[in-house]
Structure formats: C-alpha cells, structure tokens
Scaffold this motif. Structure first.
Motif, PDB file in Angstrom:
ATOM      1  N   ARG A  72      -6.015   9.404  -3.948  1.00 13.50           N
ATOM      2  CA  ARG A  72      -6.899   9.789  -5.044  1.00 13.50           C
ATOM      3  C   ARG A  72      -7.057   8.657  -6.057  1.00 13.50           C
ATOM      4  NH1 ARG A  72      -6.058  16.117  -6.662  1.00 13.50           N
ATOM      5  NH2 ARG A  72      -6.187  16.997  -4.568  1.00 13.50           N
ATOM      6  N   LEU A  73      -6.009   7.901  -6.301  1.00 14.65           N
ATOM      7  CA  LEU A  73      -6.130   6.736  -7.184  1.00 14.65           C
ATOM      8  C   LEU A  73      -7.149   5.744  -6.615  1.00 14.65           C
ATOM      9  CD1 LEU A  73      -2.404   6.216  -8.158  1.00 14.65           C
ATOM     10  CD2 LEU A  73      -4.286   6.190  -9.803  1.00 14.65           C
ATOM     11  N   ILE A  74      -7.041   5.489  -5.340  1.00 12.67           N
ATOM     12  CA  ILE A  74      -7.941   4.539  -4.677  1.00 12.67           C
ATOM     13  C   ILE A  74      -9.385   5.037  -4.688  1.00 12.67           C
ATOM     14  CG2 ILE A  74      -8.524   3.495  -2.442  1.00 12.67           C
ATOM     15  CD1 ILE A  74      -5.399   3.590  -1.932  1.00 12.67           C
ATOM     16  N   ILE A 121      -4.393  -3.964  -4.017  1.00 13.42           N
ATOM     17  CA  ILE A 121      -3.517  -4.105  -2.845  1.00 13.42           C
ATOM     18  C   ILE A 121      -4.188  -3.559  -1.590  1.00 13.42           C
ATOM     19  CG2 ILE A 121      -1.388  -3.251  -1.774  1.00 13.42           C
ATOM     20  CD1 ILE A 121      -0.142  -3.301  -4.607  1.00 13.42           C
ATOM     21  N   VAL A 122      -4.747  -2.360  -1.703  1.00 11.82           N
ATOM     22  CA  VAL A 122      -5.318  -1.683  -0.532  1.00 11.82           C
ATOM     23  C   VAL A 122      -6.689  -2.246  -0.188  1.00 11.82           C
ATOM     24  CG1 VAL A 122      -6.092   0.543   0.358  1.00 11.82           C
ATOM     25  CG2 VAL A 122      -3.964   0.394  -0.905  1.00 11.82           C
ATOM     26  N   GLY A 123      -7.443  -2.658  -1.195  1.00  8.83           N
ATOM     27  CA  GLY A 123      -8.772  -3.203  -0.946  1.00  8.83           C
ATOM     28  C   GLY A 123      -9.676  -2.169  -0.314  1.00  8.83           C
ATOM     29  N   ASP A 124     -10.285  -2.526   0.765  1.00  6.07           N
ATOM     30  CA  ASP A 124     -11.240  -1.657   1.439  1.00  6.07           C
ATOM     31  C   ASP A 124     -10.609  -0.809   2.534  1.00  6.07           C
ATOM     32  OD1 ASP A 124     -13.322  -2.661  -0.108  1.00  6.07           O
ATOM     33  OD2 ASP A 124     -13.654  -4.325   1.275  1.00  6.07           O
ATOM     34  N   HIS A 170      -3.482   1.968 -11.254  1.00  3.00           N
ATOM     35  CA  HIS A 170      -4.744   2.235 -10.563  1.00  3.00           C
ATOM     36  C   HIS A 170      -5.339   0.923 -10.048  1.00  3.00           C
ATOM     37  CE1 HIS A 170      -9.160   3.050 -10.550  1.00  3.00           C
ATOM     38  NE2 HIS A 170      -8.743   4.111  -9.890  1.00  3.00           N
ATOM     39  N   GLY A 171      -5.411  -0.061 -10.919  1.00  4.78           N
ATOM     40  CA  GLY A 171      -5.954  -1.366 -10.521  1.00  4.78           C
ATOM     41  C   GLY A 171      -5.092  -2.043  -9.478  1.00  4.78           C
ATOM     42  N   ARG A 172      -3.767  -1.917  -9.620  1.00  2.00           N
ATOM     43  CA  ARG A 172      -2.858  -2.537  -8.654  1.00  2.00           C
ATOM     44  C   ARG A 172      -3.075  -1.970  -7.262  1.00  2.00           C
ATOM     45  NH1 ARG A 172       3.430  -1.816  -9.602  1.00  2.00           N
ATOM     46  NH2 ARG A 172       2.880  -2.911 -11.511  1.00  2.00           N
ATOM     47  N   ILE A 173      -3.101  -0.639  -7.172  1.00  2.00           N
ATOM     48  CA  ILE A 173      -3.264  -0.008  -5.864  1.00  2.00           C
ATOM     49  C   ILE A 173      -4.608  -0.372  -5.251  1.00  2.00           C
ATOM     50  CG2 ILE A 173      -3.569   2.231  -4.718  1.00  2.00           C
ATOM     51  CD1 ILE A 173      -1.377   3.317  -6.555  1.00  2.00           C
ATOM     52  N   SER A 187       0.813  -1.216   0.000  1.00  2.00           N
ATOM     53  CA  SER A 187       0.000   0.000   0.000  1.00  2.00           C
ATOM     54  C   SER A 187       0.849   1.269   0.000  1.00  2.00           C
ATOM     55  CB  SER A 187      -0.965   0.013   1.182  1.00  2.00           C
ATOM     56  OG  SER A 187      -0.253  -0.049   2.398  1.00  2.00           O
ATOM     57  N   ASP A 188       1.987   1.268   0.703  1.00  2.00           N
ATOM     58  CA  ASP A 188       2.813   2.467   0.717  1.00  2.00           C
ATOM     59  C   ASP A 188       3.938   2.440  -0.317  1.00  2.00           C
ATOM     60  OD1 ASP A 188       3.909   0.450   2.300  1.00  2.00           O
ATOM     61  OD2 ASP A 188       4.863   1.832   3.689  1.00  2.00           O
ATOM     62  N   ASN A 189       4.178   1.309  -0.940  1.00  2.00           N
ATOM     63  CA  ASN A 189       5.188   1.169  -1.989  1.00  2.00           C
ATOM     64  C   ASN A 189       4.619   0.351  -3.144  1.00  2.00           C
ATOM     65  OD1 ASN A 189       7.703   2.383  -0.783  1.00  2.00           O
ATOM     66  ND2 ASN A 189       7.213   0.877   0.793  1.00  2.00           N
ATOM     67  N   PRO A 190       3.629   0.880  -3.859  1.00  2.00           N
ATOM     68  CA  PRO A 190       2.966   0.066  -4.883  1.00  2.00           C
ATOM     69  C   PRO A 190       3.776  -0.144  -6.162  1.00  2.00           C
ATOM     70  CG  PRO A 190       2.024   2.260  -4.848  1.00  2.00           C
ATOM     71  CD  PRO A 190       2.964   2.178  -3.681  1.00  2.00           C
ATOM     72  N   PHE A 191       4.744   0.740  -6.443  1.00  2.00           N
ATOM     73  CA  PHE A 191       5.457   0.671  -7.710  1.00  2.00           C
ATOM     74  C   PHE A 191       6.856   0.093  -7.528  1.00  2.00           C
ATOM     75  CE2 PHE A 191       2.496   4.285  -7.927  1.00  2.00           C
ATOM     76  CZ  PHE A 191       1.626   3.770  -8.874  1.00  2.00           C
ATOM     77  N   THR A 192       7.332  -0.633  -8.536  1.00  2.00           N
ATOM     78  CA  THR A 192       8.666  -1.220  -8.481  1.00  2.00           C
ATOM     79  C   THR A 192       9.723  -0.141  -8.697  1.00  2.00           C
ATOM     80  OG1 THR A 192       8.849  -1.675 -10.849  1.00  2.00           O
ATOM     81  CG2 THR A 192       7.764  -3.373  -9.488  1.00  2.00           C
TER      82      THR A 192
END
Length: 179
Positions: free
Chosen positions: A138-140, A169-172, A163-166, A48-53
């Motif tokens: 904002r993406l979420i 990962i974060v869900g609800d 957008h879909g990844r975050i 959630s805090d590091n979504p990108f490689t």
C-alpha cells in the motif's frame, strides 16, 4: 542463581510493526504476563522486504508500547546467524530468560522445540490485511496504509520518509515485496 521471570518470546521482522503485531503482543501478555519482542533479521534494512532498520523498528515498537501503556515488554534486536544449529543458543544468549516461544514460522518452531522450549502458535489477526507485505504494498501503490499501523508507526514512517525509501528501493517492481 539466575533471577527467573516467566516471559514469552515473540520473534518477528516487524517490517513495519502493524496493528496485527500489536494484537499479538497484547494476547501474549494476557496469557504470559511478560513478553520479549525479538526484532528478527536485525542486520537487514533498505531492501524491498526489509526496508526499515532495526533501530527504526525498535522505535516503532517502543513508541507504540508507550502509547498503549504496555510496560511489561522488552525489545531485543536479533541478528540472523544463517546457521540453524547455533541460532537458538544465540537467541538465548542475548535475551532475558523466557519459558515459551510464540511463532508460526516452521523452522523457528522446530528449532526451539528441539532445544526443549514450549512453543505455541501465534494468533493471526485478519492476516490478508494485517501483514507487513500489505502495508509495504500500500505504501508503494499510494493506497491507505495508515489504518493498518499504530499512530506512532505512521509518525515514524513519515519522519524518516519511509514511503519515499520503499518506493525508491522497489522502483517499478512492487511484486517483489515479501512478508
């Protein structure tokens, strides 16, 4: 004899690289002439805090620098060691020479000061809006995030379905995101 170019080091996670980061890079280059951009926590992704490689963040930064015609910047992925006594020497060993470190992180500032480096605070640009936390939130929440990041970053996030990844990962639990 080691070739010496006076450069500054800026370390950040860039999750993702946003307009505030771009302004900081421009300011540091205006002051120092050259900047080394350290992609911190390079080993982390898909959280959630590091979504990108690190590779995705490298691409975000390098494509933005190209569009902005910024040629006097180098990008170096930097993995965390989780051993503060060795971290500065680790960073120094993988980066080109630098004479000043820009950071607002208290631990980073302290460690580089103790190692004899000049340390300066980073200017903050509308931090309540220009932060990785706000972009990810904002993406979420399906709010406008595109105005907060450079155009190349928008394209990359869309291309990788960031957008879909975050959201997955974060869900609800969007309150779990950190800067």
């Amino acid at each position: 004899m080691r070739f010496k170019i006076d450069s500054a080091l800026v370390i950040g996670r860039f999750q993702p690289f946003h307009n505030g980061h771009l302004e900081v890079i421009k300011k540091v280059i205006a002051e120092c002439g050259r900047v080394i951009i350290g992609i911190g926590s390079a080993q982390y992704s898909h959280t959630s805090d590091n979504p990108f490689t690190a590779g995705e963040r490298y691409l975000m930064i390098s494509e933005t620098l190209k569009v902005e015609c910024i040629a006097n910047a180098l990008i170096v992925p930097i993995e965390d060691l989780n051993r503060y006594s060795l971290w500065v020497s680790h960073v120094v060993s993988i980066c080109p020479p630098f004479s000043v470190v820009y950071s607002n992180n208290n631990v980073t500032r302290r460690l580089f000061c103790e190692s004899g480096y000049k340390v300066k605070a980073l200017p903050l640009y509308n931090r309540s809006v220009f932060s990785g936390t706000e972009v990810r939130r904002r993406l979420i929440m399906n709010e406008d995030w595109e105005s907060l990041v450079p155009k190349p970053v928008v394209k990359i996030i869309k291309d990788i379905d960031g957008h879909g990844r975050i959201k997955e990962i974060v869900g609800d639990f969007p309150d779990d995101i950190k800067s």
